[in-house]
Scaffold this motif. Structure first.
Motif, PDB file in Angstrom:
ATOM      1  N   TYR A 168      19.466   1.678   3.402  1.00 53.70           N
ATOM      2  CA  TYR A 168      18.258   1.817   4.188  1.00 53.70           C
ATOM      3  C   TYR A 168      17.041   1.769   3.275  1.00 53.70           C
ATOM      4  CZ  TYR A 168      21.600   3.924   7.474  1.00 53.70           C
ATOM      5  OH  TYR A 168      22.673   4.174   8.299  1.00 53.70           O
ATOM      6  N   CYS A 169      15.947   1.289   3.807  1.00 50.88           N
ATOM      7  CA  CYS A 169      14.691   1.404   3.098  1.00 50.88           C
ATOM      8  C   CYS A 169      13.687   2.158   3.949  1.00 50.88           C
ATOM      9  CB  CYS A 169      14.133   0.037   2.679  1.00 50.88           C
ATOM     10  SG  CYS A 169      13.590  -1.030   4.026  1.00 50.88           S
ATOM     11  N   LYS A 170      12.717   2.736   3.287  1.00 55.25           N
ATOM     12  CA  LYS A 170      11.687   3.501   3.969  1.00 55.25           C
ATOM     13  C   LYS A 170      10.403   3.419   3.174  1.00 55.25           C
ATOM     14  CE  LYS A 170      12.623   7.260   6.242  1.00 55.25           C
ATOM     15  NZ  LYS A 170      11.988   7.045   7.564  1.00 55.25           N
ATOM     16  N   ALA A 171       9.322   3.142   3.873  1.00 56.40           N
ATOM     17  CA  ALA A 171       7.995   3.159   3.285  1.00 56.40           C
ATOM     18  C   ALA A 171       7.407   4.551   3.419  1.00 56.40           C
ATOM     19  CB  ALA A 171       7.099   2.125   3.957  1.00 56.40           C
ATOM     20  N   ARG A 172       6.796   5.032   2.345  1.00 57.86           N
ATOM     21  CA  ARG A 172       6.263   6.387   2.297  1.00 57.86           C
ATOM     22  C   ARG A 172       4.902   6.367   1.642  1.00 57.86           C
ATOM     23  NH1 ARG A 172      10.947   9.768  -0.687  1.00 57.86           N
ATOM     24  NH2 ARG A 172       9.776  11.535   0.190  1.00 57.86           N
TER      25      ARG A 172
ATOM     26  N   ARG B 209      21.076   5.105   0.498  1.00 61.85           N
ATOM     27  CA  ARG B 209      22.363   4.655   1.010  1.00 61.85           C
ATOM     28  C   ARG B 209      23.171   5.849   1.501  1.00 61.85           C
ATOM     29  NH1 ARG B 209      25.098   2.632  -4.713  1.00 61.85           N
ATOM     30  NH2 ARG B 209      25.485   4.712  -5.624  1.00 61.85           N
ATOM     31  N   GLN B 210      24.094   5.538   2.401  1.00 59.72           N
ATOM     32  CA  GLN B 210      24.918   6.585   2.985  1.00 59.72           C
ATOM     33  C   GLN B 210      26.313   6.038   3.259  1.00 59.72           C
ATOM     34  OE1 GLN B 210      23.451   8.344   6.656  1.00 59.72           O
ATOM     35  NE2 GLN B 210      24.287  10.331   6.033  1.00 59.72           N
ATOM     36  N   VAL B 211      27.309   6.834   2.917  1.00 65.53           N
ATOM     37  CA  VAL B 211      28.702   6.495   3.176  1.00 65.53           C
ATOM     38  C   VAL B 211      29.284   7.569   4.080  1.00 65.53           C
ATOM     39  CG1 VAL B 211      28.936   5.276   0.996  1.00 65.53           C
ATOM     40  CG2 VAL B 211      29.514   7.699   1.118  1.00 65.53           C
ATOM     41  N   PRO B 212      30.372   7.260   4.784  1.00 71.13           N
ATOM     42  CA  PRO B 212      30.970   8.264   5.669  1.00 71.13           C
ATOM     43  C   PRO B 212      31.358   9.526   4.917  1.00 71.13           C
ATOM     44  CG  PRO B 212      31.849   6.095   6.162  1.00 71.13           C
ATOM     45  CD  PRO B 212      31.034   5.953   4.909  1.00 71.13           C
ATOM     46  N   GLY B 213      31.025  10.663   5.509  1.00 69.36           N
ATOM     47  CA  GLY B 213      31.380  11.940   4.926  1.00 69.36           C
ATOM     48  C   GLY B 213      30.529  12.383   3.762  1.00 69.36           C
ATOM     49  N   LYS B 214      29.431  11.688   3.522  1.00 70.46           N
ATOM     50  CA  LYS B 214      28.582  12.011   2.393  1.00 70.46           C
ATOM     51  C   LYS B 214      27.124  11.991   2.822  1.00 70.46           C
ATOM     52  CE  LYS B 214      28.093  10.794  -2.521  1.00 70.46           C
ATOM     53  NZ  LYS B 214      28.459   9.796  -3.566  1.00 70.46           N
ATOM     54  N   GLU B 215      26.328  12.806   2.176  1.00 67.08           N
ATOM     55  CA  GLU B 215      24.903  12.840   2.463  1.00 67.08           C
ATOM     56  C   GLU B 215      24.223  11.568   1.989  1.00 67.08           C
ATOM     57  OE1 GLU B 215      25.003  16.205   4.535  1.00 67.08           O
ATOM     58  OE2 GLU B 215      23.091  15.240   4.073  1.00 67.08           O
ATOM     59  N   ARG B 216      23.144  11.240   2.658  1.00 66.21           N
ATOM     60  CA  ARG B 216      22.330  10.120   2.223  1.00 66.21           C
ATOM     61  C   ARG B 216      21.784  10.398   0.829  1.00 66.21           C
ATOM     62  NH1 ARG B 216      20.060   7.075   6.244  1.00 66.21           N
ATOM     63  NH2 ARG B 216      20.009   8.992   7.505  1.00 66.21           N
ATOM     64  N   GLU B 217      21.809   9.386  -0.024  1.00 66.40           N
ATOM     65  CA  GLU B 217      21.338   9.559  -1.373  1.00 66.40           C
ATOM     66  C   GLU B 217      20.290   8.511  -1.723  1.00 66.40           C
ATOM     67  OE1 GLU B 217      24.224   8.918  -4.446  1.00 66.40           O
ATOM     68  OE2 GLU B 217      25.112   7.173  -3.451  1.00 66.40           O
ATOM     69  N   GLY B 218      19.398   8.891  -2.590  1.00 66.66           N
ATOM     70  CA  GLY B 218      18.411   7.953  -3.078  1.00 66.66           C
ATOM     71  C   GLY B 218      19.014   6.983  -4.069  1.00 66.66           C
ATOM     72  N   VAL B 219      18.559   5.757  -4.014  1.00 66.24           N
ATOM     73  CA  VAL B 219      19.035   4.703  -4.899  1.00 66.24           C
ATOM     74  C   VAL B 219      17.940   4.249  -5.851  1.00 66.24           C
ATOM     75  CG1 VAL B 219      19.985   2.374  -5.032  1.00 66.24           C
ATOM     76  CG2 VAL B 219      20.727   3.929  -3.213  1.00 66.24           C
TER      77      VAL B 219
ATOM     78  N   ASP C 288       0.803  -1.212   0.000  1.00 68.86           N
ATOM     79  CA  ASP C 288       0.000   0.000   0.000  1.00 68.86           C
ATOM     80  C   ASP C 288       0.844   1.274   0.000  1.00 68.86           C
ATOM     81  OD1 ASP C 288      -2.618  -1.328   2.188  1.00 68.86           O
ATOM     82  OD2 ASP C 288      -2.281  -1.549   0.041  1.00 68.86           O
ATOM     83  N   TYR C 289       2.152   1.128   0.045  1.00 66.02           N
ATOM     84  CA  TYR C 289       3.027   2.274   0.196  1.00 66.02           C
ATOM     85  C   TYR C 289       4.139   2.250  -0.842  1.00 66.02           C
ATOM     86  CZ  TYR C 289       0.709   2.750   4.673  1.00 66.02           C
ATOM     87  OH  TYR C 289      -0.232   2.903   5.655  1.00 66.02           O
ATOM     88  N   ALA C 290       4.557   3.434  -1.228  1.00 61.40           N
ATOM     89  CA  ALA C 290       5.795   3.541  -1.971  1.00 61.40           C
ATOM     90  C   ALA C 290       6.963   3.183  -1.061  1.00 61.40           C
ATOM     91  CB  ALA C 290       5.966   4.956  -2.526  1.00 61.40           C
ATOM     92  N   VAL C 291       7.968   2.561  -1.623  1.00 59.39           N
ATOM     93  CA  VAL C 291       9.140   2.153  -0.859  1.00 59.39           C
ATOM     94  C   VAL C 291      10.388   2.646  -1.572  1.00 59.39           C
ATOM     95  CG1 VAL C 291      10.491   0.222   0.032  1.00 59.39           C
ATOM     96  CG2 VAL C 291       7.990   0.140   0.115  1.00 59.39           C
TER      97      VAL C 291
ATOM     98  N   VAL D 216      12.509   9.141  -5.586  1.00 61.03           N
ATOM     99  CA  VAL D 216      13.755   8.508  -5.193  1.00 61.03           C
ATOM    100  C   VAL D 216      14.581   9.393  -4.258  1.00 61.03           C
ATOM    101  CG1 VAL D 216      15.223   9.340  -7.074  1.00 61.03           C
ATOM    102  CG2 VAL D 216      15.597   7.044  -6.108  1.00 61.03           C
ATOM    103  N   ARG D 217      14.206  10.638  -4.131  1.00 58.97           N
ATOM    104  CA  ARG D 217      14.940  11.545  -3.261  1.00 58.97           C
ATOM    105  C   ARG D 217      14.684  11.204  -1.793  1.00 58.97           C
ATOM    106  NH1 ARG D 217      12.570  17.084  -5.378  1.00 58.97           N
ATOM    107  NH2 ARG D 217      10.706  15.768  -5.056  1.00 58.97           N
ATOM    108  N   PRO D 218      15.697  11.284  -0.961  1.00 60.13           N
ATOM    109  CA  PRO D 218      15.481  11.026   0.467  1.00 60.13           C
ATOM    110  C   PRO D 218      14.537  12.047   1.073  1.00 60.13           C
ATOM    111  CG  PRO D 218      17.818  11.012  -0.075  1.00 60.13           C
ATOM    112  CD  PRO D 218      17.097  11.563  -1.268  1.00 60.13           C
TER     113      PRO D 218
END
Length: 126
Positions: free
Chosen positions: A95-99, A38-48, A31-34, A108-110
């Motif tokens: 990471y995953c997140k339901a929205r 991902r995130q690496v040290p020293g970098k902002e979280r990015e959508g995959v 029922d949700y978009a998912v 796809v943007r965080p």
């Protein structure tokens, strides 16, 4: 809050494959978009990648397009991220997140804020 649990990460050599799982708990994930992020040290979280609700559209970051595939298994209340031809630059905590998003689309943007789970570590060696 929509609780999900990520799994499937590990250590793989460059060019190898992994399949990540995002399992919903206590709600119908279909029922949700998912989204996968991902995130690496020293970098902002990015959508995959992301997938819309109920057989919705899929979107991918340019960096993974053609190599990653997102899909659902509704019987398992799970969204998968199949990662092929992995590169060292794919190394990150995933990471995953339901929205909730109306319609079949997904973003796809965080999200600008919110809580995140523990994620699953993906390490790609040279």
């Amino acid at each position: 809050q929509l609780q999900v649990v990520e799994s499937g990460g590990g250590l793989v050599q460059s060019g190898g494959s992994l399949r990540l799982s995002c399992k919903g708990s206590g709600f119908i994930l279909n029922d949700y978009a998912v989204g996968w992020f991902r995130q690496v040290p020293g970098k902002e979280r990015e959508g995959v990648s992301c997938i819309g609700s109920s057989g919705g559209v899929t979107n991918y970051a340019d960096s993974v397009k053609g190599r990653f595939t997102i899909s659902r298994d509704n019987a398992k209340n799970t969204v998968f991220l199949q990662m092929d031809r992995l590169k060292p630059e794919d190394t990150a905590v995933y990471y995953c997140k339901a929205r909730f998003q109306p319609g079949p689309e997904c973003d796809v943007r965080p999200p600008p804020f919110g809580s995140w789970g523990q994620g699953t570590q993906v390490t790609v060696s040279s």
